[in-house]
Write an enzyme that holds these catalytic residues in place. Structure first.
Site, PDB file in Angstrom:
ATOM      1  N   SER A 185      10.688 -16.786  19.348  1.00  0.00           N
ATOM      2  CA  SER A 185      11.352 -15.559  19.171  1.00  0.00           C
ATOM      3  C   SER A 185      12.563 -15.869  18.227  1.00  0.00           C
ATOM      4  CB  SER A 185      11.547 -14.701  20.259  1.00  0.00           C
ATOM      5  OG  SER A 185      12.769 -15.462  21.117  1.00  0.00           O
ATOM      6  N   LYS A 186      13.323 -14.754  17.982  1.00  0.00           N
ATOM      7  CA  LYS A 186      14.374 -14.764  17.082  1.00  0.00           C
ATOM      8  C   LYS A 186      15.484 -16.014  17.445  1.00  0.00           C
ATOM      9  CE  LYS A 186      14.417 -11.245  13.826  1.00  0.00           C
ATOM     10  NZ  LYS A 186      13.539  -9.983  14.565  1.00  0.00           N
TER      11      LYS A 186
END
Ligand code: GLU
Length: 493
Positions: free
Chosen positions: A244-245
């Protein structure tokens, strides 16, 4: 084999999507098959034309050219509806007039009563309206959802990655195929499109595994041949959690900006969940096409490590022809201009030598452009720490060395060559009664402003005689001024 990549244009091309595209492309190329690009733009609220452009640009940069498409899923809306209505006509789907509120209430009641599975609840609720009444209400314009009637039994397939896989149909809801606004759902649209395109192999992320039994049921109900399915392992961050980010950049474009080469990116993506079966890590695109197979795709999640990608990129950079690399670097310097350029960059001998000298020291083109800074523009100053250490500890000695260096460089036979310069500088060290490092290091700092750089003879050759001498003179002035904390530019050198 006919394969496809079917991104939803709801964002940029991310690492996971690019890996899916690559695996499909490799399988198509290896088998002499066809690779189709389909843009799944049925989610009107989230799909954006600029995302389509970002995805196609990302694929083009990676060199994953498609043979068919891009086709747009929304263009197939009429066919999707036809397929859904055919299932209704054949008794494989039913109309459901139940509102969401009604359904939620009934579900909560069933859960509270502990009656177990609620997967057939929508069927029970919908059955309150007999088909004839449903047809009349529909004809009168009342909105309804169309649900697929999941048959009893089980749905199984031999997954190309996971092997035999089986779902009990009792676990599968009677899923919606047409929403009450008449739009098709993903599962219906994807089956209709893949059947229409005669896709033979559906290769996609593990997150789609639970969709696959639903899709197989739809193929069967529509009497279309069921393709083979393979599900690729999830991509994880270094901490083992789904990527994820917070694990850093996921957009393929951000690695392009950083100066990762497309060959290195595809090489790295291929290793995300696939192994050549040996320890080899550096694989060209041709080697990947020749060796890729789904049998060697791993079942467990693959860790995405940007540092590993940069390392691999450094390996590719070091193996790229100097002329090719020089052109990439020239373009980067001219475009991005993170560097103040003295003049338009020409691919002359000095630039080629600089490129060759920086290549083994750079993991990305961005690092390379940064490394090129002292040569393509004026010196922006001296690293203060290095200046204090190299010159500041004994300024008198430093001044003596630098002034002797000016003379030695001026004395070296013209045109300069490495051997003569080396003889000159080593002779100087002997004369001064110090080790060669005590001459090279002050010189390096004077020439580049840094304590680390390519080899000193590379640096001298890249800068050339006039600039080198001017830079040593400028450094001498700084040392004599006694200001070692200066990051101020030495004007014009
Ligand atoms: N559009 C889907 C997605 O972006 C892919 C569908 C598929 O590959 O079947 O996840």
């Amino acid at each position: 084999m006919k394969l496809r990549f079917a991104p939803s244009p709801t964002g940029y091309l991310h690492v996971g999507g690019a890996r899916t595209a690559l695996f499909n492309w490799l399988l198509a190329r290896r088998s002499g098959g066809v690779f189709l690009l389909r843009i799944e733009d049925t989610d009107r609220n989230r799909s954006r034309p600029e995302h389509v452009d970002a995805i196609t640009a990302g694929l083009a940069w990676l060199g994953l050219e498609w043979d068919e498409g891009p086709v747009f899923q929304a263009d197939g809306a009429e066919r999707h509806r036809r397929d859904a209505l055919r299932l209704l006509a054949e008794g494989r789907a039913y109309r459901d007039f139940t509102s969401q509120e009604e359904f939620a209430k009934a579900r909560d009641a069933a859960v509270a009563a502990g009656t177990g599975a609620v997967t057939r609840l929508s069927r029970e609720l919908a059955a309150r309206v007999p088909p004839e009444e449903g047809a009349e209400r529909a004809a009168a314009g009342e909105p309804f959802a169309l649900r697929f009637q999941v048959p009893d039994g089980a749905t199984a397939w031999d997954d190309l990655v996971h092997g035999p896989t089986r779902f009990d149909n009792a676990e599968i809801d009677d899923f919606v195929i047409l929403r009450s606004d008449g739009t098709p759902t993903y599962n219906l649209a994807v089956v209709s499109d893949d059947a229409e395109a005669r896709i033979t192999h559906v290769v996609r992320g593990d997150d789609h595994i639970s969709n696959t039994p639903k899709q197989i049921l739809l193929y069967e109900a529509l009497s279309r041949p069921v393709p083979a399915f393979g599900h690729l392992p999830m991509i994880l961050g270094p901490d083992g959690k789904r990527l994820s980010k917070r694990h850093g950049a996921q957009a393929v474009g951000s690695y392009q900006e950083e100066g990762v080469l497309p060959e290195a990116m595809t090489n790295y993506l291929a290793l995300l969940g696939w192994s050549p079966g040996t320890d080899e890590e550096l694989l060209s695109r041709e080697a990947l096409v020749a060796r890729f197979s789904l049998e060697r795709v791993l079942k467990k999640g693959a860790v995405f490590d940007p540092e590993k990608l940069r390392w691999l990129n450094g390996q590719h950079i070091a193996r790229t022809e100097t002329e090719v690399l020089a052109e990439l670097l020239r373009r980067r310097l001219a475009l991005g201009a993170p560097v103040a350029l003295d003049a338009p960059v020409a691919l002359d001998a000095a630039f080629l030598r600089m490129t060759a000298a920086l290549a083994p020291r750079s993991r990305t083109l961005a690092e390379m452009a940064d490394g090129a800074r002292p040569y393509v523009g004026p010196l922006s100053g001296y690293d203060p720490k290095a200046a204090r250490k190299t010159w500041g500890r004994n300024p008198d000695q430093a001044a003596k060395t630098l002034s002797a260096l000016v003379e030695a460089l001026a004395r070296a036979p013209v045109p300069w060559n490495d051997e003569a310069l080396e003889a000159e500088l080593r002779g100087l060290a002997v004369e001064l009664g110090v080790g060669a490092g005590k001459v090279f290091q002050p010189l390096r700092l004077a020439l580049t402003g840094r304590s680390a750089s390519p080899g000193i003879f590379d640096v001298l050759a890249i800068l050339g005689r006039e600039r080198s001498i001017r830079r040593v003179e400028a450094a001498l002035a700084v040392v004599r001024g006694g200001e070692f904390d200066c990051s101020a530019p030495a004007q014009g050198v």
